[in-house]
Design a protein around this motif. Structure first.
Motif, PDB file in Angstrom:
ATOM      1  N   GLY A  52      38.625  41.234  31.722  1.00 14.54           N
ATOM      2  CA  GLY A  52      38.901  42.579  31.228  1.00 14.54           C
ATOM      3  C   GLY A  52      39.110  43.616  32.303  1.00 14.54           C
ATOM      4  O   GLY A  52      39.477  44.742  32.002  1.00 14.54           O
ATOM      5  N   CYS A  53      38.881  43.279  33.571  1.00 15.39           N
ATOM      6  CA  CYS A  53      39.098  44.260  34.634  1.00 15.39           C
ATOM      7  C   CYS A  53      40.598  44.431  34.833  1.00 15.39           C
ATOM      8  O   CYS A  53      41.318  43.464  35.031  1.00 15.39           O
ATOM      9  CB  CYS A  53      38.431  43.835  35.934  1.00 15.39           C
ATOM     10  SG  CYS A  53      38.619  45.098  37.206  1.00 15.39           S
ATOM     11  N   ARG A  54      41.063  45.683  34.806  1.00  7.75           N
ATOM     12  CA  ARG A  54      42.496  45.942  34.893  1.00  7.75           C
ATOM     13  C   ARG A  54      42.940  46.359  36.300  1.00  7.75           C
ATOM     14  O   ARG A  54      44.073  46.767  36.480  1.00  7.75           O
ATOM     15  CB  ARG A  54      42.882  47.031  33.889  1.00  7.75           C
ATOM     16  CG  ARG A  54      42.773  46.564  32.445  1.00  7.75           C
ATOM     17  CD  ARG A  54      43.228  47.635  31.479  1.00  7.75           C
ATOM     18  NE  ARG A  54      42.262  48.714  31.388  1.00  7.75           N
ATOM     19  CZ  ARG A  54      41.222  48.706  30.559  1.00  7.75           C
ATOM     20  NH1 ARG A  54      41.030  47.684  29.753  1.00  7.75           N
ATOM     21  NH2 ARG A  54      40.388  49.711  30.521  1.00  7.75           N
ATOM     22  N   ASP A  85      43.197  44.552  42.282  1.00 10.16           N
ATOM     23  CA  ASP A  85      42.455  43.560  43.058  1.00 10.16           C
ATOM     24  C   ASP A  85      42.217  42.318  42.215  1.00 10.16           C
ATOM     25  O   ASP A  85      42.462  41.198  42.645  1.00 10.16           O
ATOM     26  CB  ASP A  85      41.102  44.121  43.512  1.00 10.16           C
ATOM     27  CG  ASP A  85      41.264  45.084  44.665  1.00 10.16           C
ATOM     28  OD1 ASP A  85      42.277  44.986  45.371  1.00 10.16           O
ATOM     29  OD2 ASP A  85      40.372  45.921  44.852  1.00 10.16           O
ATOM     30  N   CYS A  86      41.724  42.531  40.999  1.00  9.37           N
ATOM     31  CA  CYS A  86      41.421  41.408  40.119  1.00  9.37           C
ATOM     32  C   CYS A  86      42.707  40.697  39.724  1.00  9.37           C
ATOM     33  O   CYS A  86      42.767  39.477  39.678  1.00  9.37           O
ATOM     34  CB  CYS A  86      40.680  41.889  38.874  1.00  9.37           C
ATOM     35  SG  CYS A  86      38.965  42.293  39.240  1.00  9.37           S
ATOM     36  N   ARG A  87      43.742  41.482  39.442  1.00  7.21           N
ATOM     37  CA  ARG A  87      44.976  40.873  38.973  1.00  7.21           C
ATOM     38  C   ARG A  87      45.621  40.028  40.064  1.00  7.21           C
ATOM     39  O   ARG A  87      46.078  38.915  39.824  1.00  7.21           O
ATOM     40  CB  ARG A  87      45.935  41.960  38.507  1.00  7.21           C
ATOM     41  CG  ARG A  87      46.869  41.447  37.450  1.00  7.21           C
ATOM     42  CD  ARG A  87      47.603  42.533  36.786  1.00  7.21           C
ATOM     43  NE  ARG A  87      48.534  43.154  37.714  1.00  7.21           N
ATOM     44  CZ  ARG A  87      49.284  44.190  37.408  1.00  7.21           C
ATOM     45  NH1 ARG A  87      49.183  44.755  36.224  1.00  7.21           N
ATOM     46  NH2 ARG A  87      50.093  44.697  38.266  1.00  7.21           N
ATOM     47  N   PRO A  95      33.879  47.304  33.937  1.00  9.29           N
ATOM     48  CA  PRO A  95      33.310  46.727  35.148  1.00  9.29           C
ATOM     49  C   PRO A  95      34.326  45.900  35.921  1.00  9.29           C
ATOM     50  O   PRO A  95      35.211  45.292  35.334  1.00  9.29           O
ATOM     51  CB  PRO A  95      32.171  45.842  34.640  1.00  9.29           C
ATOM     52  CG  PRO A  95      32.066  46.074  33.192  1.00  9.29           C
ATOM     53  CD  PRO A  95      33.297  46.763  32.716  1.00  9.29           C
ATOM     54  N   HIS A  96      34.173  45.917  37.254  1.00  6.37           N
ATOM     55  CA  HIS A  96      35.025  45.157  38.160  1.00  6.37           C
ATOM     56  C   HIS A  96      34.335  43.822  38.433  1.00  6.37           C
ATOM     57  O   HIS A  96      33.172  43.795  38.775  1.00  6.37           O
ATOM     58  CB  HIS A  96      35.168  45.970  39.439  1.00  6.37           C
ATOM     59  CG  HIS A  96      35.843  45.296  40.559  1.00  6.37           C
ATOM     60  ND1 HIS A  96      37.116  44.801  40.467  1.00  6.37           N
ATOM     61  CD2 HIS A  96      35.433  45.048  41.820  1.00  6.37           C
ATOM     62  CE1 HIS A  96      37.457  44.292  41.646  1.00  6.37           C
ATOM     63  NE2 HIS A  96      36.457  44.421  42.473  1.00  6.37           N
ATOM     64  N   HIS A  97      35.046  42.729  38.256  1.00  2.00           N
ATOM     65  CA  HIS A  97      34.407  41.423  38.338  1.00  2.00           C
ATOM     66  C   HIS A  97      34.772  40.611  39.573  1.00  2.00           C
ATOM     67  O   HIS A  97      34.358  39.475  39.702  1.00  2.00           O
ATOM     68  CB  HIS A  97      34.746  40.589  37.090  1.00  2.00           C
ATOM     69  CG  HIS A  97      34.140  41.143  35.844  1.00  2.00           C
ATOM     70  ND1 HIS A  97      32.855  40.851  35.464  1.00  2.00           N
ATOM     71  CD2 HIS A  97      34.623  41.998  34.923  1.00  2.00           C
ATOM     72  CE1 HIS A  97      32.581  41.504  34.328  1.00  2.00           C
ATOM     73  NE2 HIS A  97      33.633  42.201  33.998  1.00  2.00           N
TER      74      HIS A  97
HETATM   75 ZN    ZN Z   1      38.776  44.481  39.299  1.00  5.58          ZN
END
Ligand code: ZN
Length: 146
Positions: A115-117, A120-122, A99-101
């Motif tokens: 855990g989103c790789r 965008d998240c990083r 899942p994208h958070h």
């Molecule tokens: Zn993400």
């Protein structure tokens, strides 16, 4: 905390990492593109647009690239399916159900958000970490003796 929602997105399905922004290792593509250029006896820069060449060089430097850039180089330069470059890994990355958070909360030190790789998240997380570090520096610098 629950994952962000997009209007109209089925409520029972968690938001997935954006596929275009997932990352692939650059080495297999660099190898494939270089041997392709050698076979064609043409330098790489004549085989791709300037923007794609910049993205390719950046990928080479960082050791990884986004699925979007990888697919574009495969399609526009090599004329190959990305699976011919990355094999099963491509399918795994594209089909990843993590899942994208969304963006990271302040003070999170991990480069990945829950855990989103995806990039965008990083990137959101790296920006938050940098902002937090700056705030701490400012606070420390602002201390005055009485
Ligand atoms: Zn993400």
């Amino acid at each position: 905390m629950s994952a962000p929602r997009i209007l109209g997105w089925p409520q029972d399905q968690p938001l997935r990492q954006p596929v275009d922004r997932r990352v692939l290792p650059a080495a297999p593509l660099v190898d494939a593109a270089c041997s392709y250029a050698r076979r064609r006896q043409q330098p790489l820069y004549t085989l791709m647009s300037l923007s794609l060449l910049r993205a390719f060089e950046q990928a080479e430097r960082h050791g990884q690239l986004t699925v979007l850039i990888g697919e574009r180089i495969c399609d526009e330069v090599l004329g190959w399916h990305p699976r011919m470059v990355w094999g099963e890994l491509y399918d795994q990355v594209v089909c990843d159900l993590t899942p994208h958070h969304g963006s990271a909360p302040a003070g999170t030190t991990t480069a990945y958000r829950a855990g989103c790789r995806c990039l965008d998240c990083r990137e959101a997380n790296a920006a938050t970490v940098a902002r937090t570090a700056r705030r701490i520096r400012v606070r420390k610098g602002g201390e005055r003796s009485a």
